[in-house]
Design a protein around this motif. Structure first.
Motif, PDB file in Angstrom:
ATOM      1  N   PRO A  55       0.820  -1.216   0.000  1.00  0.00           N
ATOM      2  CA  PRO A  55       0.000   0.000   0.000  1.00  0.00           C
ATOM      3  C   PRO A  55       0.858   1.272   0.000  1.00  0.00           C
ATOM      4  CG  PRO A  55      -0.859  -1.593   1.573  1.00  0.00           C
ATOM      5  CD  PRO A  55       0.435  -2.154   1.057  1.00  0.00           C
ATOM      6  N   ALA A  56       1.980   1.254   0.740  1.00  0.00           N
ATOM      7  CA  ALA A  56       2.837   2.462   0.784  1.00  0.00           C
ATOM      8  C   ALA A  56       3.354   2.780  -0.615  1.00  0.00           C
ATOM      9  CB  ALA A  56       4.001   2.250   1.750  1.00  0.00           C
ATOM     10  N   ALA A  57       3.772   1.750  -1.335  1.00  0.00           N
ATOM     11  CA  ALA A  57       4.283   1.971  -2.691  1.00  0.00           C
ATOM     12  C   ALA A  57       3.145   2.373  -3.623  1.00  0.00           C
ATOM     13  CB  ALA A  57       4.972   0.703  -3.197  1.00  0.00           C
ATOM     14  N   GLU A  58       2.014   1.697  -3.496  1.00  0.00           N
ATOM     15  CA  GLU A  58       0.882   1.989  -4.387  1.00  0.00           C
ATOM     16  C   GLU A  58       0.412   3.432  -4.202  1.00  0.00           C
ATOM     17  OE1 GLU A  58      -0.416   0.067  -6.766  1.00  0.00           O
ATOM     18  OE2 GLU A  58       1.062  -1.487  -6.349  1.00  0.00           O
ATOM     19  N   ALA A  59       0.538   3.943  -2.954  1.00  0.00           N
ATOM     20  CA  ALA A  59       0.042   5.299  -2.676  1.00  0.00           C
ATOM     21  C   ALA A  59       0.931   6.375  -3.305  1.00  0.00           C
ATOM     22  CB  ALA A  59      -0.033   5.517  -1.162  1.00  0.00           C
ATOM     23  N   ALA A  60       2.186   6.036  -3.573  1.00  0.00           N
ATOM     24  CA  ALA A  60       3.124   7.047  -4.085  1.00  0.00           C
ATOM     25  C   ALA A  60       2.802   7.385  -5.542  1.00  0.00           C
ATOM     26  CB  ALA A  60       4.552   6.528  -3.973  1.00  0.00           C
ATOM     27  N   GLY A  61       2.939   8.672  -5.872  1.00  0.00           N
ATOM     28  CA  GLY A  61       2.698   9.090  -7.249  1.00  0.00           C
ATOM     29  C   GLY A  61       3.852   8.705  -8.152  1.00  0.00           C
ATOM     30  N   LEU A  62       5.033   8.628  -7.555  1.00  0.00           N
ATOM     31  CA  LEU A  62       6.248   8.369  -8.336  1.00  0.00           C
ATOM     32  C   LEU A  62       7.015   7.241  -7.656  1.00  0.00           C
ATOM     33  CD1 LEU A  62       7.919   9.509 -10.707  1.00  0.00           C
ATOM     34  CD2 LEU A  62       9.016  11.042  -9.078  1.00  0.00           C
ATOM     35  N   LYS A  63       7.306   6.192  -8.411  1.00  0.00           N
ATOM     36  CA  LYS A  63       8.004   5.023  -7.846  1.00  0.00           C
ATOM     37  C   LYS A  63       9.263   4.787  -8.675  1.00  0.00           C
ATOM     38  CE  LYS A  63       4.302   2.429  -8.320  1.00  0.00           C
ATOM     39  NZ  LYS A  63       3.406   1.266  -8.243  1.00  0.00           N
ATOM     40  N   LEU A  64      10.398   4.946  -8.046  1.00  0.00           N
ATOM     41  CA  LEU A  64      11.667   4.884  -8.781  1.00  0.00           C
ATOM     42  C   LEU A  64      12.564   3.790  -8.228  1.00  0.00           C
ATOM     43  CD1 LEU A  64      12.479   8.716  -8.802  1.00  0.00           C
ATOM     44  CD2 LEU A  64      11.311   7.391 -10.586  1.00  0.00           C
ATOM     45  N   LEU A  65      13.080   2.968  -9.111  1.00  0.00           N
ATOM     46  CA  LEU A  65      14.070   1.964  -8.719  1.00  0.00           C
ATOM     47  C   LEU A  65      15.416   2.443  -9.267  1.00  0.00           C
ATOM     48  CD1 LEU A  65      13.920  -1.875  -8.828  1.00  0.00           C
ATOM     49  CD2 LEU A  65      15.823  -0.690  -9.918  1.00  0.00           C
ATOM     50  N   PHE A  66      16.350   2.704  -8.366  1.00  0.00           N
ATOM     51  CA  PHE A  66      17.675   3.162  -8.799  1.00  0.00           C
ATOM     52  C   PHE A  66      18.492   1.949  -9.224  1.00  0.00           C
ATOM     53  CE2 PHE A  66      16.070   6.813  -6.685  1.00  0.00           C
ATOM     54  CZ  PHE A  66      16.599   7.860  -7.416  1.00  0.00           C
ATOM     55  N   TRP A  67      18.922   2.022 -10.499  1.00  0.00           N
ATOM     56  CA  TRP A  67      19.575   0.854 -11.111  1.00  0.00           C
ATOM     57  C   TRP A  67      20.786   1.319 -11.907  1.00  0.00           C
ATOM     58  CZ3 TRP A  67      17.828  -2.224 -15.957  1.00  0.00           C
ATOM     59  CH2 TRP A  67      18.413  -3.504 -15.938  1.00  0.00           C
ATOM     60  N   GLU A  68      21.937   0.735 -11.556  1.00  0.00           N
ATOM     61  CA  GLU A  68      23.189   1.153 -12.206  1.00  0.00           C
ATOM     62  C   GLU A  68      23.231   0.730 -13.676  1.00  0.00           C
ATOM     63  OE1 GLU A  68      22.757  -0.826  -9.744  1.00  0.00           O
ATOM     64  OE2 GLU A  68      23.615  -2.778 -10.224  1.00  0.00           O
ATOM     65  N   GLU A  69      22.327  -0.159 -14.067  1.00  0.00           N
ATOM     66  CA  GLU A  69      22.317  -0.589 -15.477  1.00  0.00           C
ATOM     67  C   GLU A  69      21.303   0.174 -16.318  1.00  0.00           C
ATOM     68  OE1 GLU A  69      22.552  -4.838 -16.126  1.00  0.00           O
ATOM     69  OE2 GLU A  69      23.367  -5.040 -14.101  1.00  0.00           O
ATOM     70  N   GLU A  70      20.700   1.175 -15.741  1.00  0.00           N
ATOM     71  CA  GLU A  70      19.807   2.048 -16.506  1.00  0.00           C
ATOM     72  C   GLU A  70      20.677   3.124 -17.169  1.00  0.00           C
ATOM     73  OE1 GLU A  70      16.289   2.531 -17.245  1.00  0.00           O
ATOM     74  OE2 GLU A  70      17.498   3.849 -18.504  1.00  0.00           O
ATOM     75  N   HIS A  71      20.747   3.105 -18.492  1.00  0.00           N
ATOM     76  CA  HIS A  71      21.640   4.057 -19.161  1.00  0.00           C
ATOM     77  C   HIS A  71      20.888   5.143 -19.913  1.00  0.00           C
ATOM     78  CE1 HIS A  71      24.851   1.495 -17.886  1.00  0.00           C
ATOM     79  NE2 HIS A  71      24.356   0.466 -18.547  1.00  0.00           N
ATOM     80  N   GLU A  72      19.571   5.098 -19.856  1.00  0.00           N
ATOM     81  CA  GLU A  72      18.776   6.075 -20.624  1.00  0.00           C
ATOM     82  C   GLU A  72      18.214   7.193 -19.757  1.00  0.00           C
ATOM     83  OE1 GLU A  72      18.024   5.571 -24.066  1.00  0.00           O
ATOM     84  OE2 GLU A  72      19.556   4.013 -23.945  1.00  0.00           O
ATOM     85  N   VAL A  73      17.691   6.811 -18.591  1.00  0.00           N
ATOM     86  CA  VAL A  73      16.918   7.776 -17.793  1.00  0.00           C
ATOM     87  C   VAL A  73      17.653   8.132 -16.513  1.00  0.00           C
ATOM     88  CG1 VAL A  73      14.689   8.199 -16.650  1.00  0.00           C
ATOM     89  CG2 VAL A  73      14.809   6.692 -18.655  1.00  0.00           C
ATOM     90  N   CYS A  74      17.898   9.423 -16.309  1.00  0.00           N
ATOM     91  CA  CYS A  74      18.430   9.845 -15.022  1.00  0.00           C
ATOM     92  C   CYS A  74      17.407  10.787 -14.376  1.00  0.00           C
ATOM     93  CB  CYS A  74      19.810  10.471 -15.148  1.00  0.00           C
ATOM     94  SG  CYS A  74      19.816  11.996 -16.049  1.00  0.00           S
ATOM     95  N   LEU A  75      17.638  11.141 -13.128  1.00  0.00           N
ATOM     96  CA  LEU A  75      16.639  11.920 -12.385  1.00  0.00           C
ATOM     97  C   LEU A  75      16.264  13.206 -13.105  1.00  0.00           C
ATOM     98  CD1 LEU A  75      17.418  11.811  -8.561  1.00  0.00           C
ATOM     99  CD2 LEU A  75      15.285  11.262  -9.718  1.00  0.00           C
TER     100      LEU A  75
END
Ligand code: SAM
Length: 245
Positions: free
Chosen positions: A160-180
């Motif tokens: 529920p805590a996660a579902e309630a958030a408008g923005l859910k971000l998983l920080f991943w060192e292998e993400e090369h396209e999207v930064c904050l």
């Protein structure tokens, strides 16, 4: 002024009985005497100025004035943290409290070392609660960070805590396209929930499961940061962007 916490049930009118732990600290470590004024936090945003009146096993104090500190945050930041080894987790608990994080959930992920063990886990949780309290006193935070019991990564991503958030971000060192920066302005009115991995990072399956549950993966830059560095950097940047620093 020295700061101490008390539990609501330990207040009767203007009189507060402090816990044995706080009492020991007052009497034997700080060697404060009756008549000394201190600040008492009720854990719900109340900050009370009080006079020490009895120095027994449970020190008693009389409240002389009250004020209200931090209001609940309008855009809360919650952190799900893959369990870290030893003192590193203590550091994350302490610093997230100082940074004003609303809630921290320690998470069991596939690459966490060690497995759950009830007695040891209870002790760890108690230690983290004490760390939260000490950090609150140190930084003057009147409303403690909420610290959940350790839970499974797969439960947390759909909690529920996660579902309630408008923005859910998983920080991943292998993400090369999207930064904050690419996510600005943040669509965060309903709060932000972030996920950070343990020393070994998240598995590809965990990342896929989180994406399926509506989480976005995001990078903190091209350098791979130590787990605790990543969490504190992410929390500090987001708190700044949310106007909560
Ligand atoms: N998987 C890697 C390994 O073991 O080689 C490193 C994991 S890193 C030490 C631990 C956590 O910090 C990651 O799970 C991630 O959440 C976060 N992290 C570290 N560097 C990051 C970066 N550049 N971008 C996004 N997250 C990062």
């Amino acid at each position: 002024m020295r700061k101490f916490f008390f539990r609501p049930q330990d207040r009767s009118g203007d009189i507060v009985s402090l816990s044995e732990g706080e009492s020991h600290h007052i009497r034997s470590v700080l060697r404060l005497h009756a008549g000394r004024h201190v600040e008492l936090f009720d854990g719900d945003g109340g900050i009370h100025r009080a006079e020490l009146i009895e120095m027994g096993e449970r020190v008693r104090a009389r409240i002389v004035s009250s004020a209200y500190g931090d209001a609940p945050l309008s855009v809360p930041l919650r952190v799900g943290q893959g369990l870290l080894k030893g003192k590193t987790m203590d550091v994350v608990v302490q610093k997230c409290t100082e940074l004003g994080v609303q809630g921290l959930a320690p998470l069991l992920t596939s690459r966490c070392q060690g497995r759950p063990e009830a007695d040891r886990d209870r002790k760890k949780h108690q230690r983290w609660l004490r760390i939260v309290e000490e950090a609150c006193k140190q930084c003057g935070r009147a409303r403690p960070m909420e610290l959940s019991e350790t839970e499974a990564f797969r439960d947390f991503i759909r909690s529920p805590a996660a579902e309630a958030a408008g923005l859910k971000l998983l920080f991943w060192e292998e993400e090369h396209e999207v930064c904050l920066r690419d996510l600005l302005p943040l669509d965060a009115a309903a709060g932000v929930c972030i996920l950070l991995g343990p020393e070994g990072g998240f598995s590809a399956e965990e990342v896929a499961a989180a994406r399926e549950a509506g989480w976005r993966t995001v990078s903190l830059g091209r350098r791979i940061l130590r787990a605790e560095t990543a969490t504190l950097a992410a929390a500090a940047i987001l708190q700044h962007l949310l106007g909560a620093m």
